[in-house]
Every structure is written in structure tokens, then in C-alpha cells.
Design a protein around this motif. Structure first.
Motif, PDB file in Angstrom:
ATOM      1  N   LYS A   1       0.867  -1.181   0.000  1.00 21.85           N
ATOM      2  CA  LYS A   1       0.000   0.000   0.000  1.00 21.85           C
ATOM      3  C   LYS A   1       0.903   1.230   0.000  1.00 21.85           C
ATOM      4  CE  LYS A   1      -0.547   0.151   5.041  1.00 21.85           C
ATOM      5  NZ  LYS A   1      -1.514   0.175   6.159  1.00 21.85           N
ATOM      6  N   SER A   2       0.321   2.389  -0.264  1.00 22.16           N
ATOM      7  CA  SER A   2       1.131   3.609  -0.334  1.00 22.16           C
ATOM      8  C   SER A   2       1.874   3.840   0.978  1.00 22.16           C
ATOM      9  CB  SER A   2       0.235   4.811  -0.649  1.00 22.16           C
ATOM     10  OG  SER A   2      -0.287   4.700  -1.963  1.00 22.16           O
ATOM     11  N   VAL A   3       3.129   4.285   0.864  1.00 20.96           N
ATOM     12  CA  VAL A   3       3.980   4.484   2.046  1.00 20.96           C
ATOM     13  C   VAL A   3       4.371   5.948   2.149  1.00 20.96           C
ATOM     14  CG1 VAL A   3       4.909   2.144   1.994  1.00 20.96           C
ATOM     15  CG2 VAL A   3       6.069   3.956   0.705  1.00 20.96           C
ATOM     16  N   GLU A   4       4.785   6.358   3.350  1.00 22.71           N
ATOM     17  CA  GLU A   4       5.228   7.728   3.530  1.00 22.71           C
ATOM     18  C   GLU A   4       6.551   7.930   2.803  1.00 22.71           C
ATOM     19  OE1 GLU A   4       5.775  11.138   6.990  1.00 22.71           O
ATOM     20  OE2 GLU A   4       5.215   9.091   7.559  1.00 22.71           O
ATOM     21  N   TYR A   5       6.679   9.083   2.177  1.00 28.28           N
ATOM     22  CA  TYR A   5       7.880   9.422   1.407  1.00 28.28           C
ATOM     23  C   TYR A   5       9.023   9.729   2.358  1.00 28.28           C
ATOM     24  CZ  TYR A   5      10.765  12.131  -1.929  1.00 28.28           C
ATOM     25  OH  TYR A   5      11.775  12.622  -2.712  1.00 28.28           O
ATOM     26  N   SER A   6      10.120   9.006   2.228  1.00 28.58           N
ATOM     27  CA  SER A   6      11.305   9.217   3.070  1.00 28.58           C
ATOM     28  C   SER A   6      12.523   8.785   2.256  1.00 28.58           C
ATOM     29  CB  SER A   6      11.215   8.372   4.344  1.00 28.58           C
ATOM     30  OG  SER A   6      11.275   6.985   4.005  1.00 28.58           O
ATOM     31  N   GLN A   7      13.701   9.013   2.801  1.00 33.70           N
ATOM     32  CA  GLN A   7      14.914   8.590   2.108  1.00 33.70           C
ATOM     33  C   GLN A   7      14.894   7.084   1.870  1.00 33.70           C
ATOM     34  OE1 GLN A   7      17.124  10.591   0.815  1.00 33.70           O
ATOM     35  NE2 GLN A   7      18.496   8.990   0.060  1.00 33.70           N
ATOM     36  N   GLN A   8      14.470   6.338   2.865  1.00 35.70           N
ATOM     37  CA  GLN A   8      14.470   4.871   2.762  1.00 35.70           C
ATOM     38  C   GLN A   8      13.489   4.381   1.695  1.00 35.70           C
ATOM     39  OE1 GLN A   8      13.666   2.804   6.440  1.00 35.70           O
ATOM     40  NE2 GLN A   8      13.293   0.859   5.401  1.00 35.70           N
ATOM     41  N   THR A   9      12.233   4.890   1.725  1.00 36.49           N
ATOM     42  CA  THR A   9      11.235   4.417   0.755  1.00 36.49           C
ATOM     43  C   THR A   9      11.563   4.907  -0.653  1.00 36.49           C
ATOM     44  OG1 THR A   9       9.802   6.308   1.319  1.00 36.49           O
ATOM     45  CG2 THR A   9       9.383   4.209   2.452  1.00 36.49           C
ATOM     46  N   MET A  10      12.147   6.100  -0.766  1.00 35.69           N
ATOM     47  CA  MET A  10      12.539   6.600  -2.080  1.00 35.69           C
ATOM     48  C   MET A  10      13.627   5.710  -2.682  1.00 35.69           C
ATOM     49  SD  MET A  10      14.264  10.258  -3.173  1.00 35.69           S
ATOM     50  CE  MET A  10      15.905   9.728  -2.635  1.00 35.69           C
TER      51      MET A  10
END
Length: 728
Positions: free
Chosen positions: A335-344
Motif C-alpha cells: 500500500k502507499s507508504v510515507e515518502y522518506s529517504q528509505q522508501t525513495m
């Protein structure tokens, strides 16, 4: 293998297209010239593309000195009349819209005797879309790629005969005449044009022609630029004297064009929230080149670059996910995740591996999955769809987008020649977003970032339209309600007027970022001269499309009267619909055409590229990052907006690590970010559309750090960019 001998026998010899543009409305007249050089009577069937929003309003045939003007009739009746005429040895001509997509038509020329010629005249009107740079885009579709039919589909579809462009056995000539109240500054095209010829001294009229030898390897695209900015207008057109008073064709119709202008303070404030869902086509055809030039990169390669830019430009605090589809579909996160350095970083690793290897073009199932996911509170959903538009279930897809239009905005991108205009424009229109087409030498990145700007702008809500007219005048709006407004983008309203009066006023009210606003337009109700019935036909087309969608929504319910309404309106206005067809029978010819008819399918150009070439030419994202300094620099940016000082950054800036290190101030990451911003402003202004949003994010990060290193950076990079230009 293609039967070249058979294609030499194709009775269609040439197509002549005449375009007339008046301000932002186009009238297109196509003449198709046939000749039967065989010794048997022929039936020639030609399946070809038209703009999805075109109002087809005239169809006629000329055989010798006889001209037969077609009538609009209910589709099944028209088909039966055509078949009956052929079985009786008569000549007949049938033009019908595909049941599945309004941008595909089938033209049947029946009983063309040996040695006989025929000219078919086809006319349609359409509005020209406004581009981000204020150009008006006209596209004459020439390429028709086979549309992928979902496996579960059992409905009838028009069969397309396709050949590579080099084997098309007929020629195309194209000329355009442009007129406007404002001077015409230039006309550009993806095809070779003869020089623009002005017809008067104030340069408000001009003609242009397609250079000889068009190869049929691309759609013919014109971009028309006027010297002054677009202005709100209202054109009133008198009704048809022979039409029934009170009917759509008998009453005056007004076409209102609005170009909303929003306050700069609001436009400069970008949203820091939202759920961004990117849906990427990875069907086999995405391995083709954006143009048929072998030097151009593939669609999937350009799409990977674009996803890199998008991921770097998203604001901190938003949510995102990336889906890709072919015969099936995949998603990076459940599902959609919060944008962060790790998820990017996790998303970019997957993007780097994306290839055009997922088979067909089944877009419906991933859309259903996306819409089934619950929306995130206070994070408006923004859906970006990238596809080459080769789908066969266009209407199902558009209906699904409309059904979910309250929960998201849809931004669509048609990639390459032959992308379905009905699909791309329809998804954006019903999803309250914006459509873009990427063809020829267009850079996908610049157009996609323009749409991201729209998505990041505050949504316009509470849109209402009110008419201020004298008591004796009534108004019936033909257009569906306006769902969305974007800065500088045109909104069109068609309305039927009853009664005579000198002046009226229309007001559009809306709320933007909590501020109520309105745009008002006063207009004369005196009919314009020389518009013919163009505005009536566009108004009828608008109403027909709305009713067709209502019919699909109500299908299976008790009230079956919507289809009858469409048929009646289509017949009255002479504008085709999905439930009607144009039929013409030559009843003047007393000679019965003898012998069985031989059917000849007329081929349409399609894209053609071997899988081996696709594999060798799809350049990986890692290789491109290494080769292109801009992509290299962008790839190094952190999700927060800053850059880190390391040897890779120095390389991207064209400096050694020692040069960068020796002049750095105390705050290392601050120094790196200022250098990156300075480099973009000093050396990559020609690509500003692509990096502007990620630079704004970087400037915002710098302001939070209260950084001051601009002068030292200018010295190191040998440039002189002012601090204000960086947004500091």
C-alpha cells in the motif's frame, strides 16, 4: 509476413486533408480517392483513427458526376441498409464509430466496379487543446496500432489491418489555413512543413502545407502559437433556419471559453501533502521508440528517467506507490507508504530494473486495485497514468475512472505515435486532471513535471456556473459540470439559448486554497458570422458523449430511453455517435453490379520494431545517469531536498573532489546543496521545467538551515547566480 502484392491492389490511392483553424476550433475535411484496378467488383474496408473528441458531421461519396450525401441512422438499421444494397447489386457507403472506442472508425465502400473511381469526403470539427506553453495542439492521427483486447473480453471489436509505415500503399497530402483575431506568431510540427505563408499584413491569417513525401511513420501534429495570450471569449451561433424551433439545431448555441487566472501568491504555494500513485505501462509495445527513428530512446527508458525525476520532486510528508502493468500488474509496496529517504531509495532500485516485459496492456485490473485501496486522510490521491494507449476496452477504463472521480485526480500521458486520444483525454477529463501527449522529439520529463505542478497546486473546489440573462432568454447547458480548473488552461461551456436579446453574462465561481474567487465574462448575443454550424455540432457532440456515458451507467436498469435520446440527437444534428452510423446508397445507378464482391482490407500504418532491436537499444537508468550530468546530479539528491558532499557530487559538477573540499564552509551538506542549485541555475536553464520542483524543495531545505554560501559557490563554479534566483 506481409503480402506486398496484395497491398499493391489496394483501391485507396490517396488521402487529401484540408484543415481550417479559427482561433481554437478546427474543421477538417478529408477526401479519400479510390480506384478499382482489378477485374472484379470490390468492397473496400478501411479502419482508421480520428481524434477521440471529434464531431464527425459530414460524409458523402462522388462517383463520376453523381454525389451522394450520407444520412445519419441508427447503427443496426444503417448496417442492414448497407448489406441490402450490396445484395441487390447497388453501391453503398457506410461510416461507423467503433463500439469500444470513439477514436476508431470503419469506412466501407461497397460495390466498386472494375475500372471505376470514387471520392469519399469526410468532415469533422474539434477543439484544439491548450499546451503548457500556450500553443494549440492539432493532431491528425495516422498511426493506428493494434489495440490489446483483455482476455475476459467477449464484445465485438473492429479488426484492424496493420502494416509498417514503409508498406502503406497510398499517399497523404495535408494543408492548413489558420485565422484568428490575434496575430499568428508561428506554426511548428513534428513533420516537415513548407514555410508558413501569411495572407495579410497583420498576420492574422496564414497557410501551411505538409512537405511532400510523408512517410506515415507518425501522426501529423501541428502546434499553433498566437502572439497574445489566450483571452476568455463567447461565440454565439444562430440556429439552422430549417430546423425545428426549440430544438438544439433550431436555437442559437453559445460556446464560452474561459482561461482562469489564479493569484500568484496561491500559485507559488505548493502542497506538502498528497498520495501520489504512479501507474506505468510495461507492455511489450513500451519497448518501441518514442519515434520510429532508431536513434531515439525507448519509451520504457524515458519512463524510467521520468520516475526518477518524479520521486526526487515529491514533497516530504506525502505518500506514494508505483504500479506497473502488462498482462498482469505489480506494485512496489503493498500500500502507499510515507515518502522518506528509505522508501525513495527502495522505489528507485525497482525502477532501475523496469523493462517492457509484462506482455499485453490490461490496465483495468491495476486501476481496480488502486481504487480499492482506502484513501489516506488529509492526503488527496493523485494518480499518474503512463501508457502508449494500445487498449481495446477504452470505454470501460474511462467509466471506471469516472466512477471513482470523487476520490482522486487522474493525470494521463499518451506515449509515442498512435496513443489513443480517446483513452488519454477521457481518463484526464473524467478524473479531473490533465492530459499530455509525448511524441516526436518531446521530452517526457518536461511534460510530466508540468502535470506534477498542477497536482501540487491547491485543488479548485465548489465550482459553479451562473448565467445572467434577461427574463425572456432561457439557457440549457449542454456541457457536463466543470470538475476542475487549472491555471491558464481552457474550460469550455456549451449552452443552448432560447429567445432574442443583445447581451448576456456568465460567471464561474470557485474556491481556491480557502479563498472564494470568480471569473466573469460579458458577451454579445448577436450571432457570429461565417461559423456555419460548427458550434452547434460541437455542442451536440458534447451532449452526445455525456448521454452515452449515462447510458453505460444505466445499462441493465429499467429506463432504456437514454439510447433513444442519443440516436434522436445524433440524427437531428448530423453528428455521429456510438449508436448511429452514416449510410449512403447510390439509387441513381440503374445498372446492377454483377458478380461476387472481393473484399479488400485497406491497411493502416502501425509501429513496427523487432524484439532484438528493442533489447539492444533500451539503455539502463544506471548507464544514463553516468552519461548525463543532469540525471547524475538529480540522482544524488536526498528525499529531504539536500545533497551530500561526496566524490559523486563533485563529478556531477565537473569538479574534482579536492576542488570542492578545499573551499567548503563549516556546514558540509549545506555547501553541497548550494553548489547543486547554483550548477542547475548556471548551466541547465534549458531544462528548468524538469528540475524546478526539486530545486524548490532544495531551496526550502536551505531556508530552514539559514544557509549563506552563495558567493563562495559562484567563485568555485565560475558563475554569477544571484541568491534571489535560487529562492533564498
Amino acid at each position: 509476413m506481409y503480402n506486398v502484392i496484395l497491398f499493391l491492389l489496394v483501391p485507396l490511392k490517396s488521402i487529401e486533408v484540408e484543415l481550417e483553424v479559427r482561433d481554437h476550433v478546427a474543421t477538417v475535411v478529408s477526401t479519400l480517392n479510390y480506384e478499382n484496378k482489378e477485374d472484379k467488383p470490390l468492397e473496400a474496408v478501411f479502419v482508421f483513427p480520428l481524434p477521440g473528441d471529434a464531431a464527425v458531421c459530414h460524409f458523402s461519396a462522388e462517383i463520376g458526376k453523381t454525389q451522394i450525401v450520407a444520412e445519419v441512422k441508427e447503427k443496426q438499421k444503417a448496417r442492414e441498409e448497407y448489406d441490402d444494397a450490396l445484395s441487390c447489386g447497388q453501391q453503398a457507403f457506410l461510416l461507423e464509430e467503433s463500439d469500444r472506442s470513439p477514436d476508431i472508425f470503419s469506412l466501407s465502400v461497397g460495390s466498386l466496379p472494375p475500372g471505376e473511381s470514387a471520392s469519399i469526403r469526410l468532415e469533422y470539427v474539434t477543439e484544439l487543446a491548450v499546451q503548457a506553453d500556450d500553443g494549440l495542439r492539432f493532431c491528425l492521427p495516422a498511426v493506428l496500432n493494434p489495440r490489446y483486447q483483455p482476455q475476459a473480453s467477449n464484445s465485438f471489436s473492429i479488426q484492424v489491418t496493420s502494416v509498417p509505415a514503409s508498406l502503406v500503399p497510398y499517399s497523404l497530402s495535408f494543408s492548413a489555413r489558420v485565422s484568428s483575431p490575434r496575430p499568428i506568431s508561428k506554426v511548428e510540427s513534428n513533420c516537415s512543413l513548407d514555410p508558413l505563408q501569411y495572407l495579410n499584413t497583420d498576420q492574422t491569417q496564414a497557410t501551411v502545407k505538409l512537405a511532400a513525401g510523408h512517410k506515415f511513420d507518425r501522426d501529423v501534429e501541428l502546434l499553433i502559437y498566437y502572439k497574445d495570450a489566450h483571452q476568455p471569449t463567447a461565440v454565439v451561433e444562430a440556429g439552422q433556419a430549417s430546423a425545428e424551433p426549440g430544438s438544439l439545431m433550431g436555437d442559437p448555441v453559445v460556446m464560452v471559453s474561459l482561461y482562469p487566472e489564479f493569484p500568484q501568491s496561491v500559485m507559488s504555494s505548493m502542497a506538502s501533502c498528497g498520495e501520489f500513485v504512479f501507474l506505468m505501462d510495461r507492455s511489450g509495445s513500451m519497448g518501441c521508440h518514442i519515434t520510429n527513428s532508431m536513434q531515439q530512446e525507448t519509451r520504457i527508458s524515458s519512463a524510467r528517467d521520468t520516475l526518477l525525476l518524479l520521486l526526487k520532486s515529491l514533497p516530504m510528508g506525502c505518500y506514494f506507490n508505483i504500479y506497473s502493468f502488462g498482462s498482469g500488474y505489480e506494485h512496489i509496496f503493498p500500500k502507499s507508504v510515507e515518502y522518506s529517504q528509505q522508501t525513495m531509495e527502495e522505489a528507485l532500485k525497482t525502477v532501475e530494473q523496469m523493462e517492457a516485459n509484462l506482455g499485453g496492456t490490461e490496465i483495468l485490473q491495476p486501476l481496480k486495485h488502486i481504487y480499492s485501496q482506502p484513501c489516506i486522510p488529509n492526503q488527496p490521491r493523485q494518480l499518474f497514468v503512463f501508457t502508449d494507449g494500445e487498449v481495446g476496452n477504452t470505454k470501460e477504463v474511462i467509466d471506471l475512472v469516472k466512477k471513482n472521480s470523487d476520490s482522486h485526480r487522474c493525470f494521463s500521458f499518451g506515449i509515442g505515435e498512435g496513443a489513443s486520444s480517446a483513452l488519454i483525454n477521457g481518463m484526464a477529463k473524467e478524473g479531473g486532471g490533465h492530459a499530455q501527449f509525448i511524441t516526436g522529439t518531446d521530452r517526457m520529463q518536461a511534460k510530466v513535471m508540468q502535470s506534477l505542478r498542477f497536482a501540487l497546486q491547491p485543488a479548485v473546489v465548489d465550482i459553479s456556473v451562473t448565467w445572467d440573462l434577461p427574463k425572456e432568454v432561457s439557457v440549457t447547458v449542454l456541457s457536463p459540470p466543470i470538475k476542475t480548473l487549472f491555471q491558464g488552461q481552457r474550460s469550455l461551456i456549451y449552452a443552448q439559448l432560447t429567445g432574442q436579446v443583445a447581451e448576456g453574462c456568465v460567471t464561474v465561481k470557485y474556491s481556491l486554497a480557502g479563498h472564494p474567487s470568480e471569473n466573469q465574462l460579458h458577451f454579445s448575443l448577436r450571432p457570429a458570422e461565417d461559423t456555419g454550424l460548427t458550434v452547434h455540432r460541437l455542442g451536440a457532440r458534447t451532449l452526445i458523449r455525456s448521454l452515452e456515458m449515462d447510458e453505460r451507467e444505466s445499462r441493465g436498469q429499467q429506463d432504456g430511453g437514454v439510447k433513444e435520446k442519443v440516436v434522436k440527437l445524433s440524427v437531428q444534428s448530423g453528428v455521429s455517435s456510438s449508436f448511429t452510423a452514416f449510410i449512403a446508397v447510390n439509387k441513381d445507378n440503374s445498372e446492377v453490379i454483377q458478380g461476387p464482391l472481393v473484399r479488400r482490407n485497406i491497411p493502416t500504418p502501425c509501429e513496427f520494431i523487432s524484439k532484438e532491436k528493442t533489447k539492444t537499444l533500451s539503455v539502463s537508468l544506471k548507464v544514463k545517469i553516468a552519461e548525463y550530468p543532469l540525471l547524475h546530479l538529480v540522482s544524488l539528491q536526498e528525499a529531504s531536498g539536500c545533497w551530500l558532499l561526496d566524490p559523486a557530487l563533485a563529478t556531477a559538477l565537473g569538479k574534482t573532489n579536492k576542488e570542492v573540499e578545499t573551499s567548503k564552509p563549516e556546514k558540509v551538506d549545506l555547501w553541497a546543496t548550494i553548489l547543486a542549485l547554483l550548477w542547475l541555475h548556471a548551466f541547465k536553464m534549458d531544462a528548468k521545467d524538469e528540475w524546478e520542483l526539486l530545486a524548490m524543495k532544495a531551496a526550502s531545505w536551505l531556508r530552514a538551515q539559514n544557509g549563506k554560501c552563495v558567493d563562495a559557490g559562484n567563485v568555485l563554479l565560475c558563475c554569477s547566480v544571484r541568491k534571489e534566483a535560487l529562492g533564498l
